[in-house]
Structures are given as C-alpha cells and as structure tokens.
Design an enzyme around this catalytic site. Structure first.
Site, PDB file in Angstrom:
ATOM      1  N   ASP A 151       0.825  -1.213   0.000  1.00  0.00           N
ATOM      2  CA  ASP A 151       0.000   0.000   0.000  1.00  0.00           C
ATOM      3  C   ASP A 151       0.863   1.267   0.000  1.00  0.00           C
ATOM      4  O   ASP A 151       0.436   2.322   0.444  1.00  0.00           O
ATOM      5  CB  ASP A 151      -0.961   0.008   1.197  1.00  0.00           C
ATOM      6  CG  ASP A 151      -0.226  -0.136   2.520  1.00  0.00           C
ATOM      7  OD1 ASP A 151       1.008  -0.339   2.491  1.00  0.00           O
ATOM      8  OD2 ASP A 151      -0.875  -0.036   3.567  1.00  0.00           O
TER       9      ASP A 151
ATOM     10  N   HIS B 295      20.839   3.426 -20.928  1.00  0.00           N
ATOM     11  CA  HIS B 295      19.953   3.780 -19.817  1.00  0.00           C
ATOM     12  C   HIS B 295      20.401   3.090 -18.523  1.00  0.00           C
ATOM     13  O   HIS B 295      19.580   2.586 -17.765  1.00  0.00           O
ATOM     14  CB  HIS B 295      18.500   3.401 -20.146  1.00  0.00           C
ATOM     15  CG  HIS B 295      17.940   4.231 -21.250  1.00  0.00           C
ATOM     16  ND1 HIS B 295      16.804   3.895 -21.962  1.00  0.00           N
ATOM     17  CD2 HIS B 295      18.348   5.409 -21.788  1.00  0.00           C
ATOM     18  CE1 HIS B 295      16.557   4.815 -22.872  1.00  0.00           C
ATOM     19  NE2 HIS B 295      17.475   5.744 -22.791  1.00  0.00           N
TER      20      HIS B 295
ATOM     21  N   ASP C 287      24.773  11.358 -16.526  1.00  0.00           N
ATOM     22  CA  ASP C 287      23.625  11.973 -17.208  1.00  0.00           C
ATOM     23  C   ASP C 287      22.598  12.221 -16.112  1.00  0.00           C
ATOM     24  O   ASP C 287      21.958  11.284 -15.620  1.00  0.00           O
ATOM     25  CB  ASP C 287      23.092  11.008 -18.276  1.00  0.00           C
ATOM     26  CG  ASP C 287      21.920  11.585 -19.069  1.00  0.00           C
ATOM     27  OD1 ASP C 287      21.346  12.608 -18.641  1.00  0.00           O
ATOM     28  OD2 ASP C 287      21.588  10.983 -20.110  1.00  0.00           O
TER      29      ASP C 287
ATOM     30  N   ASP D  50      18.582  18.385 -18.232  1.00  0.00           N
ATOM     31  CA  ASP D  50      19.000  17.081 -18.763  1.00  0.00           C
ATOM     32  C   ASP D  50      20.403  17.258 -19.332  1.00  0.00           C
ATOM     33  O   ASP D  50      20.550  17.730 -20.473  1.00  0.00           O
ATOM     34  CB  ASP D  50      18.001  16.629 -19.844  1.00  0.00           C
ATOM     35  CG  ASP D  50      18.341  15.259 -20.408  1.00  0.00           C
ATOM     36  OD1 ASP D  50      19.259  14.597 -19.876  1.00  0.00           O
ATOM     37  OD2 ASP D  50      17.688  14.849 -21.391  1.00  0.00           O
TER      38      ASP D  50
ATOM     39  N   HIS E 266      22.047   6.313 -31.125  1.00  0.00           N
ATOM     40  CA  HIS E 266      20.830   7.048 -30.742  1.00  0.00           C
ATOM     41  C   HIS E 266      20.756   8.384 -31.482  1.00  0.00           C
ATOM     42  O   HIS E 266      21.694   8.776 -32.172  1.00  0.00           O
ATOM     43  CB  HIS E 266      20.748   7.230 -29.220  1.00  0.00           C
ATOM     44  CG  HIS E 266      21.896   7.999 -28.606  1.00  0.00           C
ATOM     45  ND1 HIS E 266      22.024   9.372 -28.714  1.00  0.00           N
ATOM     46  CD2 HIS E 266      22.953   7.589 -27.860  1.00  0.00           C
ATOM     47  CE1 HIS E 266      23.104   9.762 -28.047  1.00  0.00           C
ATOM     48  NE2 HIS E 266      23.691   8.707 -27.539  1.00  0.00           N
TER      49      HIS E 266
ATOM     50  N   HIS F  11      16.324  15.770 -28.235  1.00  0.00           N
ATOM     51  CA  HIS F  11      14.853  15.718 -28.108  1.00  0.00           C
ATOM     52  C   HIS F  11      14.382  17.040 -27.533  1.00  0.00           C
ATOM     53  O   HIS F  11      15.157  17.774 -26.909  1.00  0.00           O
ATOM     54  CB  HIS F  11      14.454  14.549 -27.187  1.00  0.00           C
ATOM     55  CG  HIS F  11      15.213  14.531 -25.884  1.00  0.00           C
ATOM     56  ND1 HIS F  11      14.841  15.291 -24.798  1.00  0.00           N
ATOM     57  CD2 HIS F  11      16.346  13.868 -25.498  1.00  0.00           C
ATOM     58  CE1 HIS F  11      15.706  15.084 -23.803  1.00  0.00           C
ATOM     59  NE2 HIS F  11      16.627  14.228 -24.210  1.00  0.00           N
TER      60      HIS F  11
ATOM     61  N   HIS G 292      11.617  14.129 -22.133  1.00  0.00           N
ATOM     62  CA  HIS G 292      11.454  13.932 -23.580  1.00  0.00           C
ATOM     63  C   HIS G 292      10.132  14.625 -23.896  1.00  0.00           C
ATOM     64  O   HIS G 292       9.062  14.026 -23.834  1.00  0.00           O
ATOM     65  CB  HIS G 292      11.408  12.440 -23.934  1.00  0.00           C
ATOM     66  CG  HIS G 292      12.730  11.770 -23.730  1.00  0.00           C
ATOM     67  ND1 HIS G 292      12.937  10.442 -23.921  1.00  0.00           N
ATOM     68  CD2 HIS G 292      13.935  12.255 -23.340  1.00  0.00           C
ATOM     69  CE1 HIS G 292      14.208  10.135 -23.657  1.00  0.00           C
ATOM     70  NE2 HIS G 292      14.819  11.220 -23.305  1.00  0.00           N
TER      71      HIS G 292
ATOM     72  N   GLU H 253      22.961  15.949 -27.796  1.00  0.00           N
ATOM     73  CA  GLU H 253      23.643  14.940 -26.990  1.00  0.00           C
ATOM     74  C   GLU H 253      24.242  13.792 -27.799  1.00  0.00           C
ATOM     75  O   GLU H 253      23.850  12.637 -27.634  1.00  0.00           O
ATOM     76  CB  GLU H 253      22.685  14.377 -25.942  1.00  0.00           C
ATOM     77  CG  GLU H 253      21.320  13.942 -26.468  1.00  0.00           C
ATOM     78  CD  GLU H 253      20.451  13.361 -25.356  1.00  0.00           C
ATOM     79  OE1 GLU H 253      20.938  12.469 -24.650  1.00  0.00           O
ATOM     80  OE2 GLU H 253      19.296  13.809 -25.203  1.00  0.00           O
TER      81      GLU H 253
ATOM     82  N   TYR I 162      30.099   5.064 -28.196  1.00  0.00           N
ATOM     83  CA  TYR I 162      30.046   3.967 -27.211  1.00  0.00           C
ATOM     84  C   TYR I 162      30.711   2.751 -27.833  1.00  0.00           C
ATOM     85  O   TYR I 162      30.213   2.227 -28.836  1.00  0.00           O
ATOM     86  CB  TYR I 162      28.586   3.644 -26.863  1.00  0.00           C
ATOM     87  CG  TYR I 162      27.774   4.887 -26.548  1.00  0.00           C
ATOM     88  CD1 TYR I 162      27.699   5.396 -25.253  1.00  0.00           C
ATOM     89  CD2 TYR I 162      27.108   5.575 -27.567  1.00  0.00           C
ATOM     90  CE1 TYR I 162      26.979   6.550 -24.975  1.00  0.00           C
ATOM     91  CE2 TYR I 162      26.389   6.735 -27.303  1.00  0.00           C
ATOM     92  CZ  TYR I 162      26.332   7.221 -26.010  1.00  0.00           C
ATOM     93  OH  TYR I 162      25.630   8.366 -25.748  1.00  0.00           O
TER      94      TYR I 162
ATOM     95  N   ARG J 258      29.319  10.675 -23.779  1.00  0.00           N
ATOM     96  CA  ARG J 258      28.214  11.510 -24.289  1.00  0.00           C
ATOM     97  C   ARG J 258      28.383  12.899 -23.689  1.00  0.00           C
ATOM     98  O   ARG J 258      28.805  13.036 -22.540  1.00  0.00           O
ATOM     99  CB  ARG J 258      26.855  10.912 -23.892  1.00  0.00           C
ATOM    100  CG  ARG J 258      25.659  11.738 -24.347  1.00  0.00           C
ATOM    101  CD  ARG J 258      24.323  10.956 -24.317  1.00  0.00           C
ATOM    102  NE  ARG J 258      23.894  10.580 -23.002  1.00  0.00           N
ATOM    103  CZ  ARG J 258      23.959   9.358 -22.496  1.00  0.00           C
ATOM    104  NH1 ARG J 258      24.451   8.368 -23.227  1.00  0.00           N
ATOM    105  NH2 ARG J 258      23.541   9.084 -21.269  1.00  0.00           N
TER     106      ARG J 258
ATOM    107  N   GLU K 191      25.980  16.307 -23.327  1.00  0.00           N
ATOM    108  CA  GLU K 191      24.590  16.739 -23.547  1.00  0.00           C
ATOM    109  C   GLU K 191      24.345  18.113 -22.927  1.00  0.00           C
ATOM    110  O   GLU K 191      24.592  18.321 -21.736  1.00  0.00           O
ATOM    111  CB  GLU K 191      23.629  15.726 -22.904  1.00  0.00           C
ATOM    112  CG  GLU K 191      22.166  16.160 -22.970  1.00  0.00           C
ATOM    113  CD  GLU K 191      21.211  15.106 -22.426  1.00  0.00           C
ATOM    114  OE1 GLU K 191      21.617  14.312 -21.563  1.00  0.00           O
ATOM    115  OE2 GLU K 191      20.042  15.106 -22.871  1.00  0.00           O
TER     116      GLU K 191
HETATM  117  N1  GLY Z   1      18.515  11.503 -19.766  1.00  0.00           N
HETATM  118  C1  GLY Z   1      17.688  11.086 -20.800  1.00  0.00           C
HETATM  119  C2  GLY Z   1      18.135  11.603 -22.073  1.00  0.00           C
HETATM  120  O1  GLY Z   1      19.225  12.134 -22.185  1.00  0.00           O
HETATM  121  O2  GLY Z   1      17.434  11.593 -23.041  1.00  0.00           O
HETATM  122 MN    MN Z   2      20.246  12.981 -20.553  1.00  0.00          MN
HETATM  123 MN    MN Z   3      18.442  13.904 -23.147  1.00  0.00          MN
END
Ligand code: GLY
Ligand code: MN
Ligand code: MN
Length: 442
Positions: free
Chosen positions: A36, A241, A258, A270, A349, A353, A360, A383, A387, A411, A413
């Site tokens: 709960d 992820h 990240d 982000d 990727h 976004h 996102h 970003e 890799y 990465r 970003e």
């Molecule tokens: N942290 C999620 C992305 O970079 O899209």
């Molecule tokens: Mn990110």
């Molecule tokens: Mn992002």
C-alpha cells in the site's frame, strides 16, 4: 514560477483553438510502488500546463461553447479531514475555484453524473484515449449516451479526437517565464555536475556521486532528479539507460554522468558530462572525447531558426563518422557509411529531443513529409555520443575493434534554446572542454 495569470492565459489559448469541442484533461493518479505504498506523486504534464494544480485524481473540462463563467470546470478530490490527516492537504472544490481559477468545481465522484450535461452543445470531444484507464470509461459512456440521443435532442454527432496536436503545439514554444524556469533547472543541474567532477576519485562507488548530485538538487529546492540519474563508470557508460549506479569507479576509466533536476513546477534539466576518473585522459579516451566534443559543439551551433532537429543530428553524425574513420574504427566512404548507417554499432541514438515539462518533451518532430523547423522559444537537447563495446555487432565489412578502445562510453549533452539568431546553451555552467574535464578543484 508561473502565477495563476500565466495558467489562465494558456487556458484562453487552448479554449480558443478547440473550435467548439469540449476537452477533457485528467490529472495523474497516484501509482502503487508495492503493497500500500505509492511512488512520489508526479502530475500529468498536460494537466499541469493548463491548471497548475498539483493533486492526483482530478479532471479538467474546457468548454468554449459554454457561457464565459462556465468554461473551465475542475473535478477534484473533496476536502476530508481524516484523509488529509493521513495523506496531506487538499484544496477541495472551494480551493480549486479560489486558488486555481476554476469557474466551477465539483467532487470527482460526481464526474459520471455531470459529464453528460456539460457535453451538451459540444461539437466533439478532445480526450486522449489509452492513457487514463479510470477516466476513459466515464468519457466513453457519456459519448455513447450523446450518440444514442442524437435523434431526439438534435445535437450533432460527436467526434472523439486527441487534444495532443493543439496542446502539444502550445507546449513546444516556451514562454519567457518558462524559459527562466528552464534556465534555473539547467543552472542547478550544471552545478551538480561540477560538484561531482570535483570530488570523483578512483575507488568511489557510482552511488556516492548519485547521492551527492541528488542531494544538491534537493538542497536547491528542486523536487529531485528529473529521471533516473545515470552515473556510469567505464563500460557501464555503454549501457545507454544504465541506472544501477552501484559499481566501483576504476582508475584509468571514464565516468559518464547523465543527470538533471526537476523543479517544483516540473521544469527539467538534462545534462551529460564525461570525464576521466583519475583526472587524466588516456590517448584513446582523449581522441574519442575530442570527436564527440567537436560534433556536439557544431550541432549546438546549428540550433538556429529555420534549421531542424534532423539536420542537427546529421551534423553530429558526419563529424563522428569522420573522426571514427580517421582513427580506423570505421572504413569506407563517409557518404556510404552514413547512408547505410554503418556507424550505428558505435553511435546508435538520436542527437536530441525537445525538453520542457517532460524530459522527452511533447511536440512533433515531423509534420507529414517535412521536419519541423526550429523556431525561437523551442528548447532541445544536443547529446551526441560514442560507445565502444561488444554489445552491438560490427557490421559486415567494418573493422573489428581492438580491445584498447573497448569500455569507452562518451556523451556530452546540453540543453539549448533556439534564440532569435543564436542558440542559448542553458546548461553552459557545466564545463566540457578537454582541459576542464581533467581539472580537479579539490
Ligand atoms: N537523460 C535522458 C536523455 O538524455 O534523453
Ligand atoms: Mn540525458
Ligand atoms: Mn536527453
């Protein structure tokens, strides 16, 4: 933070575009974690955008065909001293009118009985099917009743449409006060990255840095992380992820973080940064970092009105492919490699976004055959990454990868606002030059 006037203005824009339809926008429910216990409440971003009301289990009705003083109706959980003693304050129906500008407010349990009357005179219903399992049957029943009665009461048959095209188009362009909030979210997020880079040492656990970053978010008044923070040492950075965040950080490896905060009014940062755990890049790490940095900076510079997100991606891809060719990690002609996606075992990727109330964020990237043009007031992330691991098979004809490159994930970003002429990097307080990544302040 936006005041009630800001939300009222948004409602006016939304009502103005409904063209006689009723819109039904539900709040988020509480979600069970286990037994709960519930997850911390997270409001539905569409509902928040139009109301600023931060309670679960509410429904907003927007009815442009009703008299002026009846166009915005809220159904909310009623006040109840016992429940409030257990679970916290509720505004109730009176509070919904006084503090949130509802023309009329009712207890949520009255929705099934009242919805049909409110829908009389609407040209259609804007409601997102498939997302609100407890509200959807109530809406469908009201719609079915309307259809049953078309012959007798003479109203036009109802169409059911998604509110998203209208609402998400509005959300795509940020207002000036929203941009201030997004600057703040990026500023706090950037500072947390700086803190983490300055304390990192070989032998630390990823989790320690996650704690440090998220503690800073909370200290600064944010709700917490905007998404599961990624604190990924060495090869873990190649898991896009990765959120386990429980490994020791090794001397000689890179750390990819990240992480971004979510503010009290749900605006998000982000940001990703990657740097050597011991403060010194190896030759291979530096060569790859420089490629990603060059790709990222060129892509950021291309975030200008009239360009589009696909072009931004293409700019990053070309620089990455060029760099990998020079290092012998790819072979062939650059155009052929790009056309056939023969780099995707290393860069798999997209380059960014939309960013806003959702990390996102909503808003179309393409309309029919055409990419959506960037315009002043839109915010997107940039970003790119590299890799190198064994997880994705090397495409036929491409060189196998020497072990010295493996376990490197990078990465970079940033959060970027399309300005009138130039991009504004909201996350510029987080350093990213090669020198800064090797510098420790402690
Ligand atoms: N942290 C999620 C992305 O970079 O899209
Ligand atoms: Mn990110
Ligand atoms: Mn992002």
């Amino acid at each position: 933070m936006g005041d009630q006037h800001c939300f009222a203005k948004r409602r006016d824009h939304f009502l103005g575009q409904l063209e006689g339809m009723a819109a039904i926008i539900p709040a988020a429910p509480l979600v069970t974690h286990h037994a709960d216990c519930e997850y911390p409440f997270r409001q539905n971003s569409d509902f928040w955008y139009l109301t600023g009301f931060d309670e679960p289990d509410a429904v907003a009705l927007f009815m442009p065909y009703r008299p002026l003083e009846e166009r915005f109706v809220l159904f909310v959980l009623p006040k109840d001293s016992v429940t409030e003693a257990w679970n916290g304050f509720r505004y109730g129906t009176e509070g919904a009118v006084i503090h949130f500008g509802a023309d009329i407010a009712h207890p949520l349990e009255e929705l099934p009985k009242r919805l049909g009357d409110y829908l009389k005179g609407a040209q259609g219903i804007a409601f997102r099917i498939g997302k609100h399992p407890t509200i959807e049957p109530i809406v469908l029943k009201a719609l079915a009743t309307q259809l049953d009665n078309v012959q007798r009461n003479g109203s036009s048959a109802f169409s059911l449409v998604a509110p998203c095209p209208i609402l998400h188009q509005l959300r795509l362009y940020k207002e000036s006060w929203e941009l201030e909030r997004m600057r703040e979210a990026s500023r706090i997020s950037a500072k947390a990255h700086e803190l983490a880079r300055n304390v990192v040492r070989p032998g630390m656990n990823e989790r320690y840095l996650q704690g440090l970053i998220e503690q800073y978010f909370l200290e600064q008044g944010a709700r917490g992380p905007a998404y599961g923070s990624i604190v990924a040492g060495g090869d873990n950075a190649c898991i896009l992820h990765y959120t386990a965040n429980n490994a020791l950080l090794n001397d000689g490896e890179l750390l990819l973080i990240d992480a971004g905060c979510c503010l009290s009014d749900y605006y998000n940062g982000d940001i990703t940064r990657t740097f050597p755990i011991n403060g010194r890049f190896t030759g291979e790490q530096k060569a790859l970092y420089e490629i990603v940095l060059e790709a990222q900076q060129a892509a950021v510079e291309s975030v200008v009105p009239g360009n589009n997100a696909e072009e931004v991606h293409k700019i990053a891809v070309r620089i990455i492919v060029e760099g990998l060719l020079e290092l012998g990690l790819l072979e062939g002609s650059i155009d052929c490699l790009i056309e056939h996606g023969l780099y995707r075992h290393i860069y798999m990727h997209r380059t960014g976004h939309w960013l806003g109330l959702d990390v996102h964020d909503v808003g179309a990237y393409r309309l029919g055959d055409y990419p959506v043009n960037l315009q002043e007031g839109m915010v997107l992330t940039v970003e790119p990454g590299i890799y190198i691991s064994d997880r994705f098979p090397v495409p036929e004809g491409q060189p196998s990868i020497d072990d010295r490159w493996k376990g490197i994930g990078i990465r970079i970003e940033d959060d970027v606002l399309v300005g009138e002429k130039y991009p504004e990097v909201l996350s510029c307080d987080a350093e990213k030059s090669v020198d800064a990544m090797q510098f420790r302040n402690t």
